[in-house]
Design an enzyme around this catalytic site. Structure first.
Site, PDB file in Angstrom:
ATOM      1  N   TRP A  99       0.819  -1.211   0.000  1.00  0.00           N
ATOM      2  CA  TRP A  99       0.000   0.000   0.000  1.00  0.00           C
ATOM      3  C   TRP A  99       0.850   1.257   0.000  1.00  0.00           C
ATOM      4  O   TRP A  99       0.470   2.271  -0.596  1.00  0.00           O
ATOM      5  CB  TRP A  99      -0.994  -0.007   1.161  1.00  0.00           C
ATOM      6  CG  TRP A  99      -1.919  -1.184   1.069  1.00  0.00           C
ATOM      7  CD1 TRP A  99      -1.940  -2.278   1.879  1.00  0.00           C
ATOM      8  CD2 TRP A  99      -2.929  -1.412   0.069  1.00  0.00           C
ATOM      9  NE1 TRP A  99      -2.895  -3.163   1.457  1.00  0.00           N
ATOM     10  CE2 TRP A  99      -3.512  -2.672   0.357  1.00  0.00           C
ATOM     11  CE3 TRP A  99      -3.381  -0.689  -1.035  1.00  0.00           C
ATOM     12  CZ2 TRP A  99      -4.547  -3.212  -0.422  1.00  0.00           C
ATOM     13  CZ3 TRP A  99      -4.408  -1.224  -1.813  1.00  0.00           C
ATOM     14  CH2 TRP A  99      -4.965  -2.462  -1.496  1.00  0.00           C
ATOM     15  N   ASP A 166      -2.008   6.512   6.255  1.00  0.00           N
ATOM     16  CA  ASP A 166      -3.075   5.629   5.779  1.00  0.00           C
ATOM     17  C   ASP A 166      -3.346   4.640   6.914  1.00  0.00           C
ATOM     18  O   ASP A 166      -2.511   3.792   7.214  1.00  0.00           O
ATOM     19  CB  ASP A 166      -2.579   4.913   4.512  1.00  0.00           C
ATOM     20  CG  ASP A 166      -3.541   3.822   4.019  1.00  0.00           C
ATOM     21  OD1 ASP A 166      -4.588   3.585   4.661  1.00  0.00           O
ATOM     22  OD2 ASP A 166      -3.221   3.204   2.973  1.00  0.00           O
ATOM     23  N   LYS A 190     -12.291  -1.679   5.801  1.00  0.00           N
ATOM     24  CA  LYS A 190     -11.434  -2.653   6.485  1.00  0.00           C
ATOM     25  C   LYS A 190     -11.805  -2.803   7.964  1.00  0.00           C
ATOM     26  O   LYS A 190     -11.840  -3.898   8.485  1.00  0.00           O
ATOM     27  CB  LYS A 190      -9.963  -2.236   6.380  1.00  0.00           C
ATOM     28  CG  LYS A 190      -9.414  -2.193   4.982  1.00  0.00           C
ATOM     29  CD  LYS A 190      -8.965  -3.571   4.478  1.00  0.00           C
ATOM     30  CE  LYS A 190      -8.718  -3.590   2.991  1.00  0.00           C
ATOM     31  NZ  LYS A 190      -7.706  -2.666   2.529  1.00  0.00           N
TER      32      LYS A 190
HETATM   33  C1  LIG Z   1      -7.257  -1.939   1.446  1.00  0.00           C
HETATM   34  C2  LIG Z   1      -6.282  -0.876   1.660  1.00  0.00           C
HETATM   35  C3  LIG Z   1      -6.225   0.246   0.801  1.00  0.00           C
HETATM   36  C4  LIG Z   1      -7.121   0.396  -0.413  1.00  0.00           C
HETATM   37  O1  LIG Z   1      -8.384   0.733  -0.034  1.00  0.00           O
HETATM   38  P1  LIG Z   1      -9.546   1.069  -1.098  1.00  0.00           P
HETATM   39  O2  LIG Z   1     -10.520   1.821  -0.256  1.00  0.00           O
HETATM   40  O3  LIG Z   1     -10.075  -0.247  -1.575  1.00  0.00           O
HETATM   41  O4  LIG Z   1      -8.944   1.883  -2.182  1.00  0.00           O
HETATM   42  C5  LIG Z   1      -5.316   1.232   1.081  1.00  0.00           C
HETATM   43  N1  LIG Z   1      -4.486   1.152   2.131  1.00  0.00           N
HETATM   44  C6  LIG Z   1      -4.502   0.089   2.965  1.00  0.00           C
HETATM   45  C7  LIG Z   1      -3.577   0.066   4.115  1.00  0.00           C
HETATM   46  C8  LIG Z   1      -5.402  -0.953   2.761  1.00  0.00           C
HETATM   47  O5  LIG Z   1      -5.395  -1.998   3.591  1.00  0.00           O
END
Ligand SMILES: *Cc1c(COP(=O)(O)O)cnc(C)c1O
Length: 255
Positions: A99, A166, A190
């Site tokens: 990521w 993030d 998530k």
């Molecule tokens: C799943 C994930 C993403 C991507 O998320 P989307 O909302 O599907 O674009 C980005 N960063 C991390 C750490 C993730 O686990």
């Protein structure tokens, strides 16, 4: 036995939440309208939004000088929104896995990316520690939980430059000192909610640090100024109040 989805998402929601949602989809709070069809300009919908924001604020202890907004496009859209707004010349990224790499790729469209630390040498099996953070970068970017490799920052970094994280896959799983971050964001699916919305927690001074003219949807200010409602946040385009002057079919649906 209750089944469980151990994949990284979408998150398992508690039954009370599913039952409340199912009920609200048929009739939201006795309004006679589905939550999916109610206008975002009604006080009922405003209540939904304000409650989500205030619970977020309470659970994460978000200080008053931060704004919270919800927007579409997933966390992946933030990979380019962040550098578009804040990368003027050079940004620092910590590379801890898939990521971070995706975020680094998007940042390079906007300027120079300095890899401040990386764990790629050992297949992302650790979080780099004790690295120096230069003071000449526009911001430092980290991914707080490495969803695929399973490594996580256990403490919040002290950064001399704005720290952006993030937190898609560990948000609300541990207490976070939000005041150490300029911006925290993630896809809601998530750890928090169904897929389809991204949360952004942003320190208000960042709103004045946007480094270039930007299309409306990309500029962070749009979403703060419009209280998460620049896009229609749910499917009904008109409130019951305005529907009487709108198309008759709409009027019927609304009532
Ligand atoms: C799943 C994930 C993403 C991507 O998320 P989307 O909302 O599907 O674009 C980005 N960063 C991390 C750490 C993730 O686990």
């Amino acid at each position: 036995m209750k089944k469980y989805n151990f994949n990284a998402g979408p998150s398992i929601l508690p039954n009370v939440a599913l039952e409340a949602a199912a009920k609200a989809i048929i009739d939201f709070d006795g309004t006679g309208l589905s939550l999916l069809s109610i206008s975002h300009r009604t006080k009922e919908f405003e209540g939904v939004l304000e409650e989500a924001k205030s619970l977020f604020k309470e659970l994460l202890n978000i200080p008053d000088n931060y704004s919270i907004y919800f927007v579409g496009g997933g966390a992946s859209t933030q990979f380019f929104h962040i550098p578009a707004n804040f990368l003027k010349t050079k940004a620092g990224y910590v590379n801890t896995g898939v990521w971070s790499k995706k975020a680094i790729k998007e940042a390079k469209y906007y300027g120079e990316v300095e890899i401040i630390a990386s764990s790629e040498d050992r297949n992302f099996t650790y979080i780099p520690k004790g690295f120096d953070i230069p003071s000449d970068i526009d911001y430092l970017y980290i991914c707080s939980n490495n969803t695929i490799y399973g490594t996580e920052y256990k403490t919040d970094l002290d950064s001399p430059v704005p720290l952006i994280a993030d937190m898609s896959s560990d948000i609300l799983s541990r207490p976070v000192d939000v005041s150490k971050y300029a911006m925290i964001y993630g896809g809601a699916q998530k750890n928090l909610a169904p897929a389809g919305v991204t949360f952004v927690i942003i320190r208000n001074d960042m709103l004045e640090r946007v480094v270039r003219p930007l299309p409306t949807m990309v500029n962070v200010n749009t979403h703060v100024a419009n209280n998460s409602m620049f896009n229609t946040p749910c499917s009904m385009p008109r409130s019951t109040a305005t529907a009487s002057s709108a198309a008759p079919s709409r009027r019927r649906t609304a009532r």
